[in-house]
Design a protein around this motif. Structure first.
Motif, PDB file in Angstrom:
ATOM      1  N   GLN A  21      54.264  43.436  43.480  1.00  0.00           N
ATOM      2  CA  GLN A  21      53.228  44.427  43.773  1.00  0.00           C
ATOM      3  C   GLN A  21      52.131  44.381  42.714  1.00  0.00           C
ATOM      4  O   GLN A  21      52.388  44.407  41.524  1.00  0.00           O
ATOM      5  N   HIS A  23      49.170  46.293  41.014  1.00  0.00           N
ATOM      6  CA  HIS A  23      48.712  47.672  40.854  1.00  0.00           C
ATOM      7  C   HIS A  23      47.193  47.669  40.723  1.00  0.00           C
ATOM      8  O   HIS A  23      46.634  47.221  39.732  1.00  0.00           O
ATOM      9  N   TYR A  25      43.819  49.985  40.709  1.00  0.00           N
ATOM     10  CA  TYR A  25      43.322  51.350  40.550  1.00  0.00           C
ATOM     11  C   TYR A  25      42.210  51.633  41.570  1.00  0.00           C
ATOM     12  O   TYR A  25      41.522  50.706  42.012  1.00  0.00           O
ATOM     13  N   HIS A  81      44.498  41.015  35.771  1.00  0.00           N
ATOM     14  CA  HIS A  81      45.844  41.156  36.321  1.00  0.00           C
ATOM     15  C   HIS A  81      46.745  40.012  35.849  1.00  0.00           C
ATOM     16  O   HIS A  81      47.506  40.187  34.919  1.00  0.00           O
TER      17      HIS A  81
END
Length: 369
Positions: A21, A23, A25, A81
């Motif tokens: 997954q 994440h 924002y 990321h």
């Protein structure tokens, strides 16, 4: 040590070891949305507002700009990321951009059917792309929710990719037979979509183009122009292409943020790509085979992933994202190289303006001599 590195490159880690997954924002979604809107506004105000026919040089420069922007976004993903998610973006972007070549074939047919003047074609493509982006965003959000809760959806996506790969292969074989036999390829006829037919029935259409206007108000009556109808047709028919491309990208990444970004950057560069490759697409004689190979590879990944979700075929590892990028790039390069080499015998000879030559025509020329 070397064996471990090779295995990690070729195959994905077990599901339990993967960071499955990403994440994201809300502000990242907002920044991506604002960037897309800014690029659309720039295109509409900077290029489309002043109707003109783009030159090959202009199309090449702006194609390079949009490809560079996609590369910058991928680099930002790498630092923001991880390298894995950056690789997933590049895999999705390259796949979507490749499948866009097939879209262009249909766009050419639609624009020719509506007889849109060359100077207004940028506007048609740009507004059509905006419609496509909105529809694809909805489609992506629905697809993301489905795969989040139901593993069996990957079976459907995989089988659909397999079916699409087979149809691409059949199209390629048909075109190869036509070239080999010397027959002229029958021009595909444009068939209005349900949305286009509905709009034309509900709203009265002007008998011809009114400059680059989309709506005309005259004598108290409002009419739409064929230009607006063409935009609706391109935007609605692109949703049909999304049924192929979006499941394909979900086979490379499960992250909605990456799927939408891949689609957005590929679609925003599609207008420039249209004018760059228009007239050159006939040189890509093995395009259907290349697309079939890419879709077949992704179908295998999707079906394998779905099988692993039910504990089936666990002994067969899934290809890693780096291996997937390598396979897709390799197929594209091989397709282009083979097409360029194979199409040389169909190119017009000196003084011949009839276009591609077929083996039959070459035989006739030899007999005449």
């Amino acid at each position: 040590m070397t064996d471990n590195l090779l295995c990690s490159f070729l195959f994905a880690a077990p599901a339990s070891a993967q960071q499955t997954q990403m994440h994201v924002y809300p502000w990242e979604w907002a920044v991506l949305g604002l960037a897309v809107l800014a690029l659309i506004a720039f295109d509409l105000l900077g290029h489309v507002r002043k109707a003109h026919e783009p030159t090959i040089g202009e199309a090449a420069r702006w194609t390079a700009v949009y490809v560079s922007l996609a590369a910058v976004f991928g680099i930002i993903l790498y630092f923001r990321h991880s390298g894995e998610f950056a690789a997933e973006f590049f895999a999705g972007y390259i796949t979507e951009y490749s499948l866009s070549l097939d879209n262009i074939f249909v766009f050419i047919i639609i624009i020719a059917a509506f007889r849109v003047p060359r100077v207004y074609q940028q506007k048609v493509l740009m507004y059509g792309i905006v419609i496509a982006l909105v529809l694809r965003f909805i489609f992506i959000m629905i697809g993301a929710k489905l795969i989040e809760h139901f593993v069996w959806v990957f079976f459907i996506f995989g089988l659909w990719m397999l079916y699409t790969a087979v149809t691409q292969t059949i199209d390629g074989l048909r075109e190869s037979r036509e070239r080999a036999s010397g027959k002229e390829s029958a021009e595909e006829e444009y068939e209005p979509t349900f949305v286009t037919r509905l709009v034309s029935r509900v709203a009265p259409v002007t008998p011809g183009f009114v400059g680059d206007r989309l709506i005309l108000r005259h004598e108290g009556k409002t009419r739409i122009t064929p230009l607006l109808l063409c935009i609706v047709s391109i935007g609605s028919i692109d949703l049909m292409f999304a049924l192929d491309s979006i499941p394909a990208i979900f086979g490379l990444t499960k992250q909605p943020f990456i799927v939408f970004a891949s689609n957005a950057f590929a679609l925003l560069g599609l207008r420039q790509l249209f004018f760059l490759v228009d007239g050159l697409l006939e040189r890509l004689i093995y395009l259907h085979y290349g697309l079939a190979a890419i879709l077949g590879f992704i179908a295998w990944k999707l079906l394998l992933h779905a099988s692993h979700g039910y504990g089936v075929l666990d002994f067969v590892p899934e290809p890693s994202i780096l291996a997937s990028v390598s396979v897709i790039l390799g197929i594209i390069l091989l397709t282009v190289a083979a097409s360029v080499y194979g199409s040389r015998k169909y190119l017009p000879k000196a003084g011949d303006e009839t276009g591609f030559r077929t083996p039959a025509e070459d035989g006739e020329t030899a007999e005449e001599k």
